[in-house]
Design a protein around this motif. Structure first.
Motif, PDB file in Angstrom:
ATOM      1  N   LEU A  45       0.861  -1.187   0.000  1.00  0.00           N
ATOM      2  CA  LEU A  45       0.000   0.000   0.000  1.00  0.00           C
ATOM      3  C   LEU A  45       0.897   1.237   0.000  1.00  0.00           C
ATOM      4  CD1 LEU A  45      -2.987  -0.761   2.426  1.00  0.00           C
ATOM      5  CD2 LEU A  45      -3.104  -0.311  -0.010  1.00  0.00           C
ATOM      6  N   ASP A  46       1.799   1.298  -0.960  1.00  0.00           N
ATOM      7  CA  ASP A  46       2.750   2.404  -1.007  1.00  0.00           C
ATOM      8  C   ASP A  46       2.116   3.700  -1.505  1.00  0.00           C
ATOM      9  OD1 ASP A  46       4.837   0.851  -0.064  1.00  0.00           O
ATOM     10  OD2 ASP A  46       5.439   0.205  -2.058  1.00  0.00           O
ATOM     11  N   ALA A  47       1.225   3.591  -2.498  1.00  0.00           N
ATOM     12  CA  ALA A  47       0.572   4.774  -3.072  1.00  0.00           C
ATOM     13  C   ALA A  47      -0.905   4.737  -2.709  1.00  0.00           C
ATOM     14  CB  ALA A  47       0.750   4.789  -4.587  1.00  0.00           C
ATOM     15  N   ALA A  66       1.966   4.870   4.433  1.00  0.00           N
ATOM     16  CA  ALA A  66       2.159   4.770   2.985  1.00  0.00           C
ATOM     17  C   ALA A  66       3.301   5.674   2.538  1.00  0.00           C
ATOM     18  CB  ALA A  66       0.872   5.149   2.260  1.00  0.00           C
ATOM     19  N   SER A  67       4.032   5.235   1.512  1.00  0.00           N
ATOM     20  CA  SER A  67       5.147   6.040   1.004  1.00  0.00           C
ATOM     21  C   SER A  67       4.665   7.305   0.308  1.00  0.00           C
ATOM     22  CB  SER A  67       5.978   5.209   0.020  1.00  0.00           C
ATOM     23  OG  SER A  67       6.503   4.069   0.638  1.00  0.00           O
ATOM     24  N   ARG A  68       3.500   7.211  -0.363  1.00  0.00           N
ATOM     25  CA  ARG A  68       2.964   8.363  -1.085  1.00  0.00           C
ATOM     26  C   ARG A  68       1.457   8.435  -0.871  1.00  0.00           C
ATOM     27  NH1 ARG A  68       0.977   9.602  -6.397  1.00  0.00           N
ATOM     28  NH2 ARG A  68       1.137   7.425  -7.008  1.00  0.00           N
ATOM     29  N   THR A  69       1.005   9.499  -0.251  1.00  0.00           N
ATOM     30  CA  THR A  69      -0.417   9.713  -0.018  1.00  0.00           C
ATOM     31  C   THR A  69      -0.851  10.980  -0.740  1.00  0.00           C
ATOM     32  OG1 THR A  69      -0.304   8.672   2.156  1.00  0.00           O
ATOM     33  CG2 THR A  69      -2.212  10.055   1.714  1.00  0.00           C
ATOM     34  N   VAL A  70      -1.931  10.893  -1.492  1.00  0.00           N
ATOM     35  CA  VAL A  70      -2.496  12.045  -2.187  1.00  0.00           C
ATOM     36  C   VAL A  70      -3.854  12.342  -1.559  1.00  0.00           C
ATOM     37  CG1 VAL A  70      -3.337  12.969  -4.380  1.00  0.00           C
ATOM     38  CG2 VAL A  70      -1.312  11.483  -4.338  1.00  0.00           C
TER      39      VAL A  70
END
Length: 240
Positions: A45-47, A66-70
């Motif tokens: 669930l990195d992105a 998470a590595s990248r959350t938008v």
């Protein structure tokens, strides 16, 4: 409908934050939802798309894992308070992302606010990679110690734009879903504080102005006392 939802949340920033500071409810929902999503996915669930990110409570929780959350939200005023992640003002029904962009899409206390969750679910599926995970949380109500819905004893229904059962049904049409219920001990004072948020008071008096609906909601709930239980349904599905 969407213009009304946007206006409701634009007017709710300070009251929303006051409720969260007192209860930590939305942070707790985000942590629990992430755990359920991570347990049912393929471990990656990195992105993550925080769909209905609001002022950033859930975004901060997801950003820890998470590595990248938008963060995406329809309310510009809410997003002004959301810091630390890319923030995009947008609509669930027209996600501004390419196919297969995300490992997960999380609707923490937001999918029940759209008039047709089926469209939003289809968009969530589109932006998920194969094996990606979608999660949603929707309200089941406030209950007294004997299991009675608080609003059964009051002269008003508490309604979301979309019923919780319809949110679950929309997700189940597209994904193989798992569901459950979370229960939180709370108080009548917290119930009133929750309905001091104009967007939440709209569940009771949608046609009134923000100030008027809050005043009416607090008046309606004045006789409620003691401890209560707040219940939320969670739904998690995996993309195939």
């Amino acid at each position: 409908m969407k213009d009304a939802i946007k206006a409701n949340f634009d007017a709710s920033v300070s009251a929303y934050d006051a409720y969260e500071r007192r209860t930590g409810r939305f942070a707790a929902l985000a942590r629990l939802l992430y755990a359920e999503m991570a347990a049912r996915g393929d471990g990656t669930l990195d992105a993550l798309l925080d769909a209905g990110a609001g002022s950033g409570v859930s975004t901060r929780v997801f950003g820890e894992a998470a590595s990248r959350t938008v963060a995406l939200d329809i309310s510009r005023e809410m997003l002004r308070e959301n810091s630390g992640s890319p923030c995009i003002q947008g609509d669930f029904d027209h996600l501004p992302f390419a196919d297969g962009t995300f490992d997960g899409v999380a609707f923490t206390a937001s999918l029940f606010l759209v008039p047709d969750p089926t469209v939003a679910v289809e968009e969530a599926e589109r932006v998920l990679r194969t094996g990606g995970v979608v999660g949603a949380v929707a309200p089941l109500g406030w209950y007294t110690d004997d299991g009675t819905d608080v609003f059964e004893t009051l002269d008003r229904d508490s309604r979301s734009p979309t019923r919780t059962d319809d949110v679950e049904a929309a997700l189940a049409e597209t994904f193989a879903v798992s569901t459950g219920t979370w229960r939180f001990a709370t108080t009548a004072d917290d119930l009133r504080l929750f309905h001091e948020i104009p967007a939440m008071a709209a569940r009771l008096y949608p046609r009134l102005s923000p100030d008027e609906r809050v005043e009416k909601a607090v008046e309606l709930l004045d006789t409620v006392d003691g401890t209560l239980e707040q219940r939320w349904r969670w739904i998690v599905g995996v993309s195939e």
